[in-house]
Structure formats: structure tokens, C-alpha cells
Design an enzyme around this catalytic site. Structure first.
Site, PDB file in Angstrom:
ATOM      1  N   GLY A   1       0.819  -1.216   0.000  1.00  0.00           N
ATOM      2  CA  GLY A   1       0.000   0.000   0.000  1.00  0.00           C
ATOM      3  C   GLY A   1       0.845   1.254   0.000  1.00  0.00           C
TER       4      GLY A   1
ATOM      5  N   GLY B   1      -0.205   4.472   0.231  1.00  0.00           N
ATOM      6  CA  GLY B   1      -0.939   5.644   0.697  1.00  0.00           C
ATOM      7  C   GLY B   1      -0.193   6.352   1.812  1.00  0.00           C
TER       8      GLY B   1
ATOM      9  N   GLY C   1      -0.061   5.867   5.127  1.00  0.00           N
ATOM     10  CA  GLY C   1       0.640   5.005   6.066  1.00  0.00           C
ATOM     11  C   GLY C   1       1.817   4.289   5.452  1.00  0.00           C
TER      12      GLY C   1
ATOM     13  N   GLU D   1     -17.826  18.457   2.097  1.00  0.00           N
ATOM     14  CA  GLU D   1     -16.972  19.175   1.157  1.00  0.00           C
ATOM     15  C   GLU D   1     -17.486  19.036  -0.277  1.00  0.00           C
ATOM     16  OE1 GLU D   1     -12.842  18.986   3.761  1.00  0.00           O
ATOM     17  OE2 GLU D   1     -13.166  17.516   2.163  1.00  0.00           O
TER      18      GLU D   1
ATOM     19  N   ASP E   1      -6.219   3.189   7.979  1.00  0.00           N
ATOM     20  CA  ASP E   1      -7.647   2.872   7.985  1.00  0.00           C
ATOM     21  C   ASP E   1      -7.926   1.376   8.050  1.00  0.00           C
ATOM     22  OD1 ASP E   1      -7.943   5.563   7.718  1.00  0.00           O
ATOM     23  OD2 ASP E   1      -8.624   5.527   5.636  1.00  0.00           O
TER      24      ASP E   1
END
Length: 430
Positions: free
Chosen positions: A18, A20, A22, A174, A304
Site C-alpha cells: 500500500g 498511501g 501510512g 466538502e 484505515d
């Protein structure tokens, strides 16, 4: 295709799945460690997800919020990148299998795969609603918005245009605020053929307030700000079904819409169930207070995708993921050196959400809540700061600056090759 394994190394091999917040934080924190690092991601880029809605509403280019993962080697030589999707993990042999049959072996494994949209089993949601968690989804939503407006021009505005946003968290708020400003500020200039008063925006939230984690004063300010922008708020309202032409709420009422944006919740990727790791609430991977996956000494999960023992989860925000990635990198380096590291402690730096130009909310532990223009300036600075890459920061600053500073004169939109569905005579061009 023949199986290919990584070349054996004398140094410990850390595999990060991953790219992202993290995963990248962990990789960068291992830059000076005496290890070899392999970063695996199904995409060749990392996405700054907090600004995806700006891509969907034509304010930013997709390249402004994406970063080429292979460029991490420009400042870190102990890392290699592998573009692939993980199909299985064998914890006995410490090996990871990818879709192409290749195998990566590890001494330490960090799972940082993030999450995806959660439709909660609601009929029609997966088929007809449009989530906003990837660059592809943001571009798809942008193109649908433009195509809908262009189609209304060609056909003549026989029917009202309606958009529903499901979810009153930061993403939903948003998105609703940005769509309202698109309708109120840009459409009167760029689409004079259409009546903005016949373009309706509805936000549906199951709870009785928006922005659940925020204090009541900021929730009320957000509600007033959206209502001032002409957003129809349906609080305390659940979604029973999503149809092609709208939404059925929990009371059986039908709310028509041509576009349904899904910002209601997240869940882990389905593939994780085959990885042999324990899962808790929301199918998130169970970890202990050192972010170790329960039952494994050298496997960690951050961001997450992880939930602490006892189903106690950290907020699904960028900061917990980044702090978790850095902590696990420090822990791995300490383990190699035979040292001990105390349990992970999350430092809450606060939460931000923007409603639109000059309007945002900021909540920081130990400080009074901030709203309005001051919070909006902080929101802008924080998001530009955390964008990956100087080029991205500059491009986003220029594009957002031109949108917000010259809002009354600059109505340019960043669009793509939206398919033309109708000819000038209104007949189908397909």
C-alpha cells in the site's frame, strides 16, 4: 508465467503493501535503516484523497493530487517498487503472491492497503451510486457532471437537475459545498442556457448532525453554511435503496436525482479476507498496542485498515496513518537492533473540513474550535503542505488560488473528453 522470487539479501527485507499515507510514511522512515524495502501497490501512483472532490468538481487536475510511486527512489536507494495486486500471503513461509505469479518474501510485513467504499448492502447502491475514493472514481464523477449539464443544454432544460450526496462526514460536506458553489457561482456564467434555480443539491445523513466527530458549535456552523449555499439537508434520514433515477429513504419516500454521490462509509478490500489475518469491526485487521497484527510477531497494520484490540479504532484520517507508519518503521529498526519501543500513542493534531470559499471548521484538542475564514486559511495551508511533491504543491496552489481568489471572474473548469451523447437536434449520437 514462471514464478520469480526476490533476490536473497543479507539485510532484513521489509515489504510494505500500500502506497498511501501510512505505507509511504513507513517507507520513508526506513530510509536510513539497515534494511531492504519493497513497496507494493496495485497502482503506480499515490493519491491525496482529501482533495479528490476538487478533481470531481473540476477545480484540480488529477495529476495535482497524484504522485508517481517510483520517484521515491530519487531520495531513497534502499527501496524498490513493485506494481501488482496481492492475491495471497503465506505466513509460514513469509511469502506474498501477486496476480502475475511472482512471489515476494519478507522478514517484516507492513499492511497499509487503505479502504474502499462501503455500501452496507443497500440495494442498488453499488450499481447506481458513485463513490469518491480513487482518482478513477473522481474523474468518472467529473465527466458525468459535465455530460449531464451538456445534455441538459442540448435537450433543453425540460426537467430539473438533481444531485444527491449520501453521507454527512467531511467528504460529503466538502462535496456538497463544492457542488453548491459550482451551481451558484459558475453555472450562471458558463451555462446561461440553464436555470441554476432548477438545479437541486440534497445531502442525506443518517445522524441528526453533520460532521459527527466535531463539537456541536462547528456542526451547527456547517449546517448553516450549507443551507446558506442552497443545499437541501435531510438529517436523521437513512437510505433504503438507490435507483438509477434517485434514492428511496428509510420512510419509503422517493427523492429523484440524476447523480448520486456516495460518501457514506468505508470498509476494507475484499481480498484481505484471504490473507490469513484476524479481522474485527468493519472487517479491519486486528492489531495490538504496538500495531502488530494479532498472532504475528513481524506483521503490522497501519491506517484505515487497522483496528486495535477490543475494536477500538483510531480516526480514519491521514494523521493516524502517517504516525502509525513512522512508528512501525521505528519499531522494526529497534527490533533489528535488539531494542525495545513503547506502545504506540496517537497525537491528535485536530480535524479539518471545508464547506467552500472562506468557510471551514477546525477542531484541535485543547484549543477553542475555529470556523470561517481563519479555519479556511489553515485548511488550505495544511492540504498544500501535505501534498506529495513540490510540483504538485505549486500546481494545486495555482489552481485553487485562481478558483478562490478570482472566483467572481475566473470560471474556467478542468475537464476531460466527455462523450457527447446527443446531437444539436436532440437525437442520440451513439
Amino acid at each position: 508465467m514462471a514464478e520469480r522470487e526476490t533476490i536473497p539479501s543479507k539485510r532484513p527485507h521489509v515489504v510494505v503493501i500500500g502506497g498511501g499515507f501510512g505505507g509511504l510514511s513507513a517507507v520513508r522512515a526506513l530510509r536510513r535503516a539497515d534494511v531492504d524495502v519493497t513497496l507494493i501497490d496495485r497502482r503506480t501512483y499515490s493519491t491525496f484523497q482529501p482533495l479528490l472532490y476538487q478533481v470531481a468538481t473540476m477545480a484540480l487536475n488529477p495529476g495535482d493530487i497524484t504522485w508517481f510511486l517510483r520517484s521515491i527512489r530519487s531520495r531513497q536507494k534502499n527501496v524498490r517498487f513493485v506494481n501488482g495486486t496481492v492475491t495471497g500471503i503465506d505466513h509460514d513461509t513469509k511469502s506474498i503472491t501477486l496476480t502475475n505469479g511472482n512471489v515476494e518474501r519478507y522478514d517484516y510485513l507492513i499492511l497499509a492497503t487503505g479502504v474502499t467504499a462501503n455500501f452496507f448492502g443497500i440495494p442498488g447502491a453499488a450499481e447506481h451510486a458513485m463513490p469518491l475514493y480513487t482518482r478513477t472514481q473522481a474523474l468518472a464523477l467529473r465527466d458525468v457532471i459535465v455530460a449531464t449539464l451538456e445534455e441538459a443544454v442540448v435537450r433543453g432544460q425540460k426537467d430539473d437537475l438533481r444531485v444527491i450526496v449520501v453521507g454527512g462526514g467531511a467528504t460529503g460536506v466538502e462535496m456538497a459545498g463544492a457542488l453548491a458553489e459550482l451551481r451558484n457561482n459558475d453555472m450562471p456564467v458558463t451555462y446561461p442556457e440553464l436555470d441554476p434555480q432548477r438545479t437541486h443539491l440534497t445531502l442525506i445523513e443518517m445522524q441528526d448532525a453533520l460532521l459527527g466527530p466535531f463539537v456541536p458549535s462547528l456542526q451547527k456552523y456547517t449546517k448553516r453554511s450549507l443551507e446558506k449555499r442552497g443545499v437541501d439537508l435531510r438529517l436523521g434520514t437513512s437510505v433504503k435503496e438507490v435507483r438509477k433515477d434517485g434514492v428511496v429513504d428509510g420512510d419509503g419516500n422517493f427523492i429523484p436525482a440524476g447523480i448520486v454521490v456516495w460518501a457514506s462509509g468505508v470498509t476494507t478490500h475484499e481480498s484481505i479476507k484471504s490473507w490469513g489475518v484476524p479481522q474485527g469491526r468493519g472487517d479491519r485487521i486486528k492489531i495490538d498496542d504496538h500495531l502488530r497484527v494479532q498472532g504475528f510477531d513481524n506483521v503490522f497494520a497501519v491506517g484505515d485498515v487497522a483496528v486495535e484490540d477490543g475494536d477500538r479504532a483510531l480516526p480514519q484520517l491521514a494523521q493516524p496513518a502517517m504516525q502509525g507508519g513512522k512508528y512501525v518503521a521505528r519499531l522494526i529498526a529497534a527490533k533489528i537492533a535488539g531494542e525495545q519501543v513503547p506502545a504506540f500513542r496517537y497525537w491528535d493534531k485536530g480535524s479539518l473540513a471545508t464547506i467552500g470559499r472562506s468557510s471551514a471548521v477546525l477542531q484541535t484538542k485543547g484549543l477553542p474550535p475555529v470556523k470561517g475564514f481563519p479555519a479556511w486559511i489553515i485548511w488550505m495551508a495544511v492540504h498544500l503542505f501535505y501534498l506529495l511533491g513540490g510540483r504538485n504543491r505549486l500546481a494545486a496552489m495555482v489552481n485553487l488560488g485562481s478558483k478562490y481568489i478570482f472566483w467572481h471572474r475566473n470560471h474556467n473548469a478542468i475537464v476531460g473528453d466527455t462523450p457527447v451523447k446527443f446531437r444539436d437536434d436532440g437525437t442520440s449520437a451513439a
